[in-house]
Design a protein around this motif. Structure first.
Motif, PDB file in Angstrom:
ATOM      1  N   LEU A 136       0.831  -1.205   0.000  1.00 19.46           N
ATOM      2  CA  LEU A 136       0.000   0.000   0.000  1.00 19.46           C
ATOM      3  C   LEU A 136       0.867   1.256   0.000  1.00 19.46           C
ATOM      4  O   LEU A 136       0.616   2.204  -0.761  1.00 19.46           O
ATOM      5  N   LEU A 137       1.871   1.258   0.850  1.00 21.70           N
ATOM      6  CA  LEU A 137       2.738   2.437   0.954  1.00 21.70           C
ATOM      7  C   LEU A 137       3.550   2.653  -0.315  1.00 21.70           C
ATOM      8  O   LEU A 137       3.719   3.790  -0.771  1.00 21.70           O
ATOM      9  N   ASN A 138       4.062   1.571  -0.878  1.00 21.19           N
ATOM     10  CA  ASN A 138       4.834   1.702  -2.121  1.00 21.19           C
ATOM     11  C   ASN A 138       3.957   2.253  -3.247  1.00 21.19           C
ATOM     12  O   ASN A 138       4.386   3.112  -4.026  1.00 21.19           O
ATOM     13  N   THR A 139       2.722   1.757  -3.327  1.00 20.71           N
ATOM     14  CA  THR A 139       1.803   2.228  -4.369  1.00 20.71           C
ATOM     15  C   THR A 139       1.453   3.696  -4.155  1.00 20.71           C
ATOM     16  O   THR A 139       1.423   4.489  -5.109  1.00 20.71           O
ATOM     17  N   TYR A 140       1.195   4.061  -2.897  1.00 23.91           N
ATOM     18  CA  TYR A 140       0.827   5.449  -2.579  1.00 23.91           C
ATOM     19  C   TYR A 140       1.976   6.409  -2.895  1.00 23.91           C
ATOM     20  O   TYR A 140       1.775   7.458  -3.515  1.00 23.91           O
ATOM     21  N   LYS A 141       3.184   6.036  -2.491  1.00 19.26           N
ATOM     22  CA  LYS A 141       4.347   6.891  -2.751  1.00 19.26           C
ATOM     23  C   LYS A 141       4.604   7.009  -4.251  1.00 19.26           C
ATOM     24  O   LYS A 141       4.985   8.074  -4.746  1.00 19.26           O
ATOM     25  N   GLY A 142       4.387   5.901  -4.956  1.00 20.41           N
ATOM     26  CA  GLY A 142       4.542   5.951  -6.409  1.00 20.41           C
ATOM     27  C   GLY A 142       3.529   6.880  -7.049  1.00 20.41           C
ATOM     28  O   GLY A 142       3.846   7.627  -7.977  1.00 20.41           O
ATOM     29  N   PHE A 143       2.304   6.833  -6.544  1.00 27.82           N
ATOM     30  CA  PHE A 143       1.252   7.726  -7.057  1.00 27.82           C
ATOM     31  C   PHE A 143       1.628   9.191  -6.833  1.00 27.82           C
ATOM     32  O   PHE A 143       1.477  10.026  -7.729  1.00 27.82           O
ATOM     33  N   LEU A 144       2.136   9.521  -5.644  1.00 26.10           N
ATOM     34  CA  LEU A 144       2.519  10.900  -5.344  1.00 26.10           C
ATOM     35  C   LEU A 144       3.667  11.385  -6.224  1.00 26.10           C
ATOM     36  O   LEU A 144       3.744  12.573  -6.558  1.00 26.10           O
ATOM     37  N   SER A 145       4.542  10.461  -6.587  1.00 23.98           N
ATOM     38  CA  SER A 145       5.693  10.856  -7.417  1.00 23.98           C
ATOM     39  C   SER A 145       5.395  10.774  -8.908  1.00 23.98           C
ATOM     40  O   SER A 145       6.272  11.018  -9.739  1.00 23.98           O
ATOM     41  N   GLY A 146       4.144  10.420  -9.252  1.00 23.91           N
ATOM     42  CA  GLY A 146       3.736  10.400 -10.647  1.00 23.91           C
ATOM     43  C   GLY A 146       4.026   9.109 -11.386  1.00 23.91           C
ATOM     44  O   GLY A 146       3.939   9.062 -12.611  1.00 23.91           O
ATOM     45  N   GLU A 147       4.335   8.034 -10.651  1.00 26.00           N
ATOM     46  CA  GLU A 147       4.627   6.766 -11.305  1.00 26.00           C
ATOM     47  C   GLU A 147       3.344   6.064 -11.737  1.00 26.00           C
ATOM     48  O   GLU A 147       2.264   6.332 -11.229  1.00 26.00           O
ATOM     49  N   GLN A 148       3.506   5.134 -12.664  1.00 22.78           N
ATOM     50  CA  GLN A 148       2.380   4.316 -13.120  1.00 22.78           C
ATOM     51  C   GLN A 148       1.987   3.344 -12.008  1.00 22.78           C
ATOM     52  O   GLN A 148       2.844   2.799 -11.313  1.00 22.78           O
ATOM     53  N   VAL A 149       0.700   3.148 -11.802  1.00 26.29           N
ATOM     54  CA  VAL A 149       0.209   2.201 -10.804  1.00 26.29           C
ATOM     55  C   VAL A 149      -0.286   0.962 -11.519  1.00 26.29           C
ATOM     56  O   VAL A 149      -1.103   1.050 -12.441  1.00 26.29           O
ATOM     57  N   TRP A 150       0.203  -0.183 -11.073  1.00 23.31           N
ATOM     58  CA  TRP A 150      -0.185  -1.453 -11.693  1.00 23.31           C
ATOM     59  C   TRP A 150      -1.185  -2.183 -10.809  1.00 23.31           C
ATOM     60  O   TRP A 150      -1.079  -2.184  -9.599  1.00 23.31           O
ATOM     61  N   GLN A 151      -2.141  -2.826 -11.427  1.00 21.83           N
ATOM     62  CA  GLN A 151      -3.151  -3.576 -10.678  1.00 21.83           C
ATOM     63  C   GLN A 151      -2.597  -4.952 -10.314  1.00 21.83           C
ATOM     64  O   GLN A 151      -2.953  -5.968 -10.903  1.00 21.83           O
ATOM     65  N   GLU A 152      -1.701  -4.962  -9.322  1.00 23.27           N
ATOM     66  CA  GLU A 152      -1.088  -6.213  -8.909  1.00 23.27           C
ATOM     67  C   GLU A 152      -2.078  -7.043  -8.100  1.00 23.27           C
ATOM     68  O   GLU A 152      -2.945  -6.522  -7.420  1.00 23.27           O
ATOM     69  N   ASN A 153      -1.888  -8.362  -8.132  1.00 21.68           N
ATOM     70  CA  ASN A 153      -2.769  -9.245  -7.381  1.00 21.68           C
ATOM     71  C   ASN A 153      -2.701  -8.969  -5.888  1.00 21.68           C
ATOM     72  O   ASN A 153      -3.691  -9.044  -5.181  1.00 21.68           O
ATOM     73  N   SER A 154      -1.501  -8.667  -5.376  1.00 19.33           N
ATOM     74  CA  SER A 154      -1.335  -8.475  -3.935  1.00 19.33           C
ATOM     75  C   SER A 154      -1.984  -7.184  -3.446  1.00 19.33           C
ATOM     76  O   SER A 154      -2.417  -7.091  -2.305  1.00 19.33           O
TER      77      SER A 154
END
Length: 490
Positions: A402-420
Motif C-alpha cells: 500500500l505504501l509503495n503504491t501510494y508513494k509511487g502515485f505521489l511521485s507520478g509513477e504508473q500504478v499497476w493492478q497487482e494481485n497483492s
C-alpha cells in the motif's frame, strides 16, 4: 515489556475482575500506572527515551502525588480520596487543565463501583501492593518507555474485552499505516485529532511522524476517554499539548479568533456508530457543511466535514471510516462536492473485522487541499489480512505494498493492478461516471487467471471418454446378466 503488561493485566483481573468488567476496571489500572511511573521518573531524574528525536518525559510530582506517599497511607480510611487528590495535583502540575475537567472526575477512586467502603479499601490495598512491587526499569537500570507500556495495556484490555469493548480501538498496523501515509514531519507541522478516543492514534502518529507536544491538539467528548488521553499524552512526553473535553461537532473548542483553528495535519477515527444533531448545521457559525449536511443517523460525514474545515489551505487529513461512507446514497451529494472541489486524494478499502469492538468493513480516506492533480488513487486491501483469534490483522506485506503504491502515485509513477494490492488511478470523469461511488470495486479490477482452452483437443478427449463410458456400461450389463444366471441356478 510485553511480559510486564500481561502481568499487570492478569493481576488486575484477579483483584477487580470478579465484580467489574474490563471496561470498568481498566481505567483504574491505567491511572495507577500513571501515578507509579510519574513518581519513578521523578525520583530517577532520568528520561524514558534517550533518542533525541523522541520527546522526553519531564513530569513534576508533588509530595501528595507521589506513589510512595500513597503507599505510606495504605491504612488510611480515605485512601480513595488521597488517590483522587494525587491525580488532580499531578495533572495540574503537568498539563493544561481546561475548564476544570480533571482526570479524577472521570476516574474516581471513591466510586461505589469499587464496592462499599471496606470492599473498596481492600481492592485499593491490593492494587497499590501490585504497583509497589512493579519494576519499571530494564536490565541496565534504565526506566522503560512507559508510554509504550500504557498502550500495550490498552490493547491487552481490548483483547480481554473482545466484542464487548466500550470503544473502538485502532489496530497497531492501521496506526502505523496512517502515520506512514502522513510521512515525516519536515516543516514543524501541527497535528490534530478532534475525536481522540483513548489517544492512541494521536500519540502514536505524533511519535512516529516526529511532531512535538506543543504542536499536538485534540478534543474528546467522553469523560473516561478524555482522562485516558490526558494520561497517554503526558506519559509519552506530550504534556505541552492542547487537549479539550467536549463534543467537536456541537461545541468545538479548538478555535482561533472565533473561527476553527487550522492545522497542517488531521488524523482521526470518528465514531463508527453515532448520531448527531443536524438542526443547526445549515447556519453553522464555522461554515463546516458547505459540501452538504449529512443525515442525522450518519455522523461520520459530519466529522469529516469538521476535519476538512479544520485544514490549512495546504493541509491534509487521513481519516479511518466505515465502508458505508463510500457508497451510501444518502451522502452521494457530499461525495459529489468533495470530488468537484478536488479534495479526495486516496481511498484504501481495508479487510473487515480489523477493529476490536467493531466487526464492520472500513476504509482509509486521504484528503489534501491545494492538490496539483485531479486524479484519485483507489487501492483494494480487503484480502490483505491474516487471521488472529477471529480478528483479522492487516498483513505487513499488504502495508508495504500500500505504501509503495501510494508513494509511487505521489511521485507520478504508473500504478499497476497487482494481485497483492489491486490499485487504480481514476480521473474525475471516471468518478462522475460511477455516480460518485467510491467503492474500490468500481475502479479496481481483480485479476482472474485464465487458461487458454484448445477446443478441438478438448472435443476429441470428450469423444474418447464417451466411448470409454459406453464400453464400461457394456461390461456392467454383461456382469449383471451373469450374476442373474448364477443366482437362478441356485
Amino acid at each position: 515489556m510485553i511480559e510486564t503488561a500481561y502481568y499487570i493485566a492478569s493481576k488486575a483481573k484477579q483483584i477487580l475482575g470478579g465484580t467489574l468488567s474490563v471496561n470498568q476496571y481498566k481505567d483504574y489500572v491505567l491511572a495507577l500506572l500513571f501515578l507509579k511511573s510519574a513518581s519513578e521518573y521523578y525520583k530517577s531524574n532520568d528520561s524514558f527515551q534517550s533518542d533525541e528525536n523522541k520527546p522526553l518525559l519531564r513530569l513534576l510530582v508533588s509530595e501528595r502525588s507521589s506513589f510512595d506517599y500513597l503507599y505510606k497511607e495504605l491504612g488510611s480510611p480515605e485512601l480513595g480520596k488521597l488517590i483522587n487528590v494525587a491525580l488532580y495535583e499531578l495533572e495540574q502540575a503537568n498539563s493544561r487543565v481546561i475548564e476544570g475537567y480533571e482526570i479524577n472526575r472521570a476516574i474516581n477512586f471513591e466510586s461505589n463501583i469499587l464496592g462499599d467502603t471496606n470492599e473498596r479499601l481492600s481492592k485499593l490495598h491490593e492494587l497499590l501492593h501490585l504497583f509497589q512491587k512493579l519494576t519499571l526499569t530494564d536490565d541496565a537500570g534504565k526506566l522503560i518507555d512507559i508510554g509504550v507500556l500504557y498502550n500495550q495495556l490498552l490493547y491487552i484490555f481490548a483483547e480481554e474485552a473482545g466484542k464487548k469493548i466500550s470503544n473502538v480501538l485502532t489496530p497497531k498496523e492501521v496506526i502505523g499505516l496512517v502515520a506512514e501515509l502522513i510521512g515525516n514531519n519536515k516543516d514543524n507541522n501541527s497535528l490534530c485529532d478532534p475525536v481522540s478516543g483513548s489517544g492512541t492514534l494521536l500519540v502514536e502518529v505524533g511519535k512516529r511522524v516526529g511532531i512535538r507536544g506543543a504542536s499536538i491538539f485534540g478534543q474528546e467528548a467522553n469523560w473516561n476517554q478524555y482522562a485516558l488521553t490526558k494520561m497517554n499524552l503526558m506519559l509519552n512526553g506530550f504534556k505541552d499539548s492542547t487537549f479539550f473535553w467536549g463534543d467537536s461537532l456541537s461545541n468545538p473548542k479548538l478555535t482561533d479568533d472565533g473561527g476553527l483553528k487550522l492545522f497542517d495535519i488531521v488524523a482521526s477515527i470518528p465514531p463508527f456508530a453515532d448520531k448527531w444533531a443536524t438542526e443547526e448545521a445549515e447556519f453553522d457559525r464555522y461554515g463546516r457543511f458547505q459540501y452538504g449536511i449529512p443525515p442525522r443517523s450518519q455522523a461520520t460525514w459530519a466529522y469529516i466535514s469538521h476535519i476538512l474545515a479544520s485544514l490549512k489551505p495546504n493541509g491534509r487529513a487521513v481519516v479511518v471510516v466505515p465502508a458505508g461512507v463510500l457508497f451510501r446514497t444518502s451522502e452521494s451529494k457530499i461525495r459529489h462536492q468533495i470530488i468537484e472541489h478536488n479534495l479526495l486524494e486516496t481511498v484504501i478499502e481495508l479487510p473487515q473485522n480489523l477493529f476490536y469492538g467493531a466487526a464492520i468493513s472500513t476504509a482509509i480516506l486521504v484528503f489534501r487541499k491545494d492538490r496539483k492533480t485531479t486524479q484519485t488513487l483507489f487501492m483494494d486491501a480487503r484480502k490483505g489480512y491474516i487471521s488472529n483469534k477471529g480478528i483479522y490483522k492487516l498483513s505487513d506485506a499488504m502495508v508495504e505494498q500500500l505504501l509503495n503504491t501510494y508513494k509511487g502515485f505521489l511521485s507520478g509513477e504508473q500504478v499497476w493492478q497487482e494481485n497483492s494490492c489491486p490499485a487504480y488511478i481514476a480521473t474525475q470523469e471516471e468518478v462522475r461516471n460511477n455516480k460518485y461511488d467510491w467503492q474500490t470495486v468500481k475502479y479496481v479490477e481483480e485479476k482472474i487467471e485464465r487458461v487458454e482452452v484448445d477446443v478441438e483437443a478438448t472435443l476429441q478427449r470428450i469423444e474418447k471418454l464417451e466411448k470409454r463410458l459406453e464400453f464400461v456400461n457394456e461390461q456392467l450389463e454383461y456382469c449383471t446378466q451373469q450374476l442373474i444366471r448364477l443366482t437362478n441356478r441356485k
